[in-house]
Design a protein around this motif. Structure first.
Motif, PDB file in Angstrom:
ATOM      1  N   GLY A   9      -8.902  -2.202  -5.780  1.00 39.61           N
ATOM      2  CA  GLY A   9      -8.530  -1.505  -4.561  1.00 39.61           C
ATOM      3  C   GLY A   9      -7.029  -1.327  -4.415  1.00 39.61           C
ATOM      4  O   GLY A   9      -6.567  -0.441  -3.684  1.00 39.61           O
ATOM      5  N   TRP A  10      -6.261  -2.171  -5.093  1.00 37.13           N
ATOM      6  CA  TRP A  10      -4.799  -2.040  -5.084  1.00 37.13           C
ATOM      7  C   TRP A  10      -4.281  -1.265  -6.296  1.00 37.13           C
ATOM      8  O   TRP A  10      -3.178  -0.699  -6.258  1.00 37.13           O
ATOM      9  CB  TRP A  10      -4.146  -3.431  -5.060  1.00 37.13           C
ATOM     10  N   LEU A  11      -5.068  -1.236  -7.373  1.00 35.18           N
ATOM     11  CA  LEU A  11      -4.602  -0.609  -8.622  1.00 35.18           C
ATOM     12  C   LEU A  11      -4.247   0.864  -8.437  1.00 35.18           C
ATOM     13  O   LEU A  11      -3.162   1.309  -8.830  1.00 35.18           O
ATOM     14  CB  LEU A  11      -5.689  -0.749  -9.699  1.00 35.18           C
ATOM     15  N   LEU A  12      -5.141   1.635  -7.818  1.00 39.11           N
ATOM     16  CA  LEU A  12      -4.893   3.068  -7.655  1.00 39.11           C
ATOM     17  C   LEU A  12      -3.733   3.355  -6.702  1.00 39.11           C
ATOM     18  O   LEU A  12      -2.867   4.177  -7.023  1.00 39.11           O
ATOM     19  CB  LEU A  12      -6.163   3.783  -7.204  1.00 39.11           C
ATOM     20  N   PRO A  13      -3.673   2.736  -5.519  1.00 39.57           N
ATOM     21  CA  PRO A  13      -2.518   2.992  -4.644  1.00 39.57           C
ATOM     22  C   PRO A  13      -1.177   2.680  -5.301  1.00 39.57           C
ATOM     23  O   PRO A  13      -0.205   3.412  -5.111  1.00 39.57           O
ATOM     24  CB  PRO A  13      -2.774   2.072  -3.443  1.00 39.57           C
ATOM     25  N   VAL A  14      -1.119   1.593  -6.091  1.00 42.25           N
ATOM     26  CA  VAL A  14       0.137   1.256  -6.783  1.00 42.25           C
ATOM     27  C   VAL A  14       0.449   2.298  -7.859  1.00 42.25           C
ATOM     28  O   VAL A  14       1.590   2.734  -8.016  1.00 42.25           O
ATOM     29  CB  VAL A  14       0.072  -0.164  -7.395  1.00 42.25           C
ATOM     30  N   ALA A  15      -0.574   2.720  -8.611  1.00 40.23           N
ATOM     31  CA  ALA A  15      -0.376   3.737  -9.649  1.00 40.23           C
ATOM     32  C   ALA A  15       0.128   5.048  -9.056  1.00 40.23           C
ATOM     33  O   ALA A  15       1.021   5.701  -9.603  1.00 40.23           O
ATOM     34  CB  ALA A  15      -1.684   3.971 -10.412  1.00 40.23           C
ATOM     35  N   VAL A  16      -0.450   5.426  -7.916  1.00 43.49           N
ATOM     36  CA  VAL A  16      -0.038   6.669  -7.253  1.00 43.49           C
ATOM     37  C   VAL A  16       1.391   6.550  -6.724  1.00 43.49           C
ATOM     38  O   VAL A  16       2.159   7.513  -6.743  1.00 43.49           O
ATOM     39  CB  VAL A  16      -1.026   7.035  -6.129  1.00 43.49           C
ATOM     40  N   PHE A  17       1.768   5.355  -6.274  1.00 47.51           N
ATOM     41  CA  PHE A  17       3.154   5.133  -5.840  1.00 47.51           C
ATOM     42  C   PHE A  17       4.122   5.271  -7.016  1.00 47.51           C
ATOM     43  O   PHE A  17       5.243   5.763  -6.860  1.00 47.51           O
ATOM     44  CB  PHE A  17       3.281   3.748  -5.197  1.00 47.51           C
ATOM     45  N   ILE A  22       5.583  -1.562 -20.687  1.00 43.87           N
ATOM     46  CA  ILE A  22       6.351  -1.958 -19.495  1.00 43.87           C
ATOM     47  C   ILE A  22       5.688  -1.422 -18.233  1.00 43.87           C
ATOM     48  O   ILE A  22       5.528  -2.133 -17.239  1.00 43.87           O
ATOM     49  CB  ILE A  22       7.812  -1.453 -19.588  1.00 43.87           C
ATOM     50  N   SER A  23       5.270  -0.141 -18.278  1.00 41.42           N
ATOM     51  CA  SER A  23       4.619   0.482 -17.120  1.00 41.42           C
ATOM     52  C   SER A  23       3.320  -0.239 -16.781  1.00 41.42           C
ATOM     53  O   SER A  23       3.014  -0.472 -15.600  1.00 41.42           O
ATOM     54  CB  SER A  23       4.326   1.964 -17.405  1.00 41.42           C
ATOM     55  N   ALA A  24       2.550  -0.580 -17.821  1.00 45.54           N
ATOM     56  CA  ALA A  24       1.277  -1.277 -17.612  1.00 45.54           C
ATOM     57  C   ALA A  24       1.507  -2.655 -16.989  1.00 45.54           C
ATOM     58  O   ALA A  24       0.794  -3.061 -16.066  1.00 45.54           O
ATOM     59  CB  ALA A  24       0.532  -1.409 -18.939  1.00 45.54           C
TER      60      ALA A  24
END
Length: 495
Positions: free
Chosen positions: A87-95, A466-468
């Motif tokens: 639930g946090w993975l996508l919002p952080v990725a979009v940020f 690094i991004s991952a």
């Protein structure tokens, strides 16, 4: 919370979602995808992709978002607490997308001013890569700071903060009602003028010439479905978040069709303008259209300025209009990329919208300065590839599993149909969101992973890792930090 996270009207929701969907990709990615995948023949897989994936998946995101009326992270946790991490993975990725998007917005801001006097000079390619970006292939370029780009990016961050930190309707809702119609009006003016240029018909003939033989090629279908994923921002938790802000009487199915149609019309309209101008340039330079076609930043910051250089006095009108349009498209999209993470933080930690937005924008602005270096454009390409080809697509797959299977999408059908003035959902929709969609996106994801592994340079692999690590680390931190909101554990379902 003292903030009111609710749209003032259904029109605010629709225009904000159109603004989110209509972005830079519609202007610089879609025309190239259309041209390089069979021209007129591409419309068959393109329409199939909209009907089979775009609309059904958006309806799923909207339905679950409206059902929970909460942030993406909270909804996923409510469905199954073991999945809160996702639930946090996508919002952080979009940020993370928002952070590098700010660099492109900054470049375009510079070009708005340059366009008034053709400040890119006689060689737009050299100006963009050497003078402006000061591009370096060496990691040492990270130590070479470019103040002009930094200032342009910071101006963008200030604009984003000015809009985003306000209550939803007073900020994003109000701005969407102004910017989105303005974006369409200016694009109509640009395309209308482009169609009158000598050679426009040459470019359009090249664009729409159908290559029917490609319909049997799997790649053209992959390209169509990939375009719809990126164009409609599927699986990025944006549609979910925007739907959670809607009023109780929203007709989500009809809204979905309206948004998908507006997005499709805009990108196809943009393609008319792009290829009319390429046809004009071909006629003037004697170079074949095929040799002029490019995608990405090259189209916007190199090909267009080259055209404006030979356009005469009209360029001083068309140039600023074009780059202002690109800026609006970028701004309406970037404003949506902060919402999922912001709302999730507000939900879990009991922070106000104003404070959350301010902190996120300051953090984003600081991190974004890596893109204001000579190696910044290379880093941007690496991070963009990782986020879009690996992280987001993986998120779409998990979203299908969580929403369609664990939550059980069947529960939404009667509720959505009762408000729909257009189509009605049935077993066909369940078949798509439970089986067809996750299987196809998994295939696209595997293809993206293979492409990254096969074609990556050592530097790209370093920045991918690094991004991952940053993505997974930030996601883990948000998951493990204790909640400070008494409402985090409580959730009301509507179906």
């Amino acid at each position: 919370m003292t903030d009111k996270n609710e749209w003032g009207s259904n029109m605010s929701f629709i225009l904000a979602m159109i603004g989110s969907a209509v972005g830079l990709g519609n202007i610089w990615r879609y025309p190239y995808v259309l041209y390089s995948n069979g021209g007129g023949a591409f419309y068959i897989p393109y329409i199939v992709a909209i009907l089979l994936m775009g609309i059904p998946f958006l309806i799923l995101e909207y339905g679950v978002g409206y059902n929970f009326k909460s942030s993406f992270a909270k909804a996923v946790k409510t469905i199954n607490s073991k999945w809160e991490y996702l639930g946090w993975l996508l919002p952080v990725a979009v940020f993370m997308i928002m952070i590098y998007y700010s660099a492109i917005l900054g470049w375009d801001g510079i070009y708005i001013f340059l366009s008034f006097f053709k400040g890119w000079g006689a060689d737009p390619n050299a100006y963009f890569t050497t003078t402006l970006l000061q591009s370096s292939d060496s990691l040492s370029g990270l130590l070479s700071f470019i103040p002009l780009i930094a200032v342009a990016m910071l101006v963008g961050w200030v604009i984003i903060w000015f809009i985003s930190h306000r209550d939803l309707e007073k900020g994003l809702g109000k701005v969407s009602k102004i910017l989105v119609p303005l974006l369409f009006i200016i694009m109509i003016i640009i395309v209308g003028f482009s169609l009158t240029l000598p050679g426009a018909s040459v470019g359009l003939a090249e664009l729409f010439h159908p290559d029917w033989s490609l319909l049997g090629n799997f790649d053209i279908w992959m390209a169509a479905f990939g375009q719809i994923v990126f164009s409609l921002s599927l699986g990025m938790s944006i549609a979910f978040t925007y739907a959670s802000y809607t009023k109780d009487d929203s007709d989500l199915i009809t809204n979905t069709i309206s948004i998908a149609l507006a997005n499709s019309l805009f990108e196809n309209f943009a393609a008319l303008g792009v290829f009319s101008i390429l046809g004009y340039m071909s006629l003037q330079s004697g170079t074949a259209v095929a040799d002029l076609v490019t995608q990405g930043t090259g189209l916007v910051f190199i090909v267009y300025p080259t055209v404006f250089n030979v356009l005469g006095n009209w360029a001083y009108v068309l140039g600023p209009l074009f780059f202002f349009t690109v800026y609006l498209a970028g701004l309406t999209s970037i404003l949506s990329t902060i919402e999922p993470l912001s709302f999730s933080i507000q939900n879990k930690f009991g922070m106000t919208r104003k404070r959350t937005m301010t902190i996120l924008i300051v953090v984003g602005a600081i991190i974004s300065m890596i893109y204001a270096t000579s190696y910044g454009s290379s880093v941007l390409g690496y991070v963009d590839t990782f986020i879009n080809q690996i992280a987001i697509l993986l998120g779409v797959i998990f979203e299908c599993i969580i929403f369609a299977w664990i939550f059980k999408a069947e529960k939404l059908i009667d509720f959505l149909n009762s408000r729909s003035k257009s189509i009605k959902l049935g077993k066909w929709w369940i078949l798509i969101v439970k089986y067809i969609l996750p299987i196809f996106v998994t295939i696209v994801w595997i293809g993206g992973m293979y492409d990254v592994i096969q074609n990556s340079t050592p530097d790209q692999l370093i920045f991918t890792v690094i991004s991952a690590v940053l993505l997974l680390g930030a996601t883990l931190a948000f998951t493990l930090l204790p909640s400070k909101s008494p409402n985090w554990e409580n959730s009301e379902e509507r179906v």
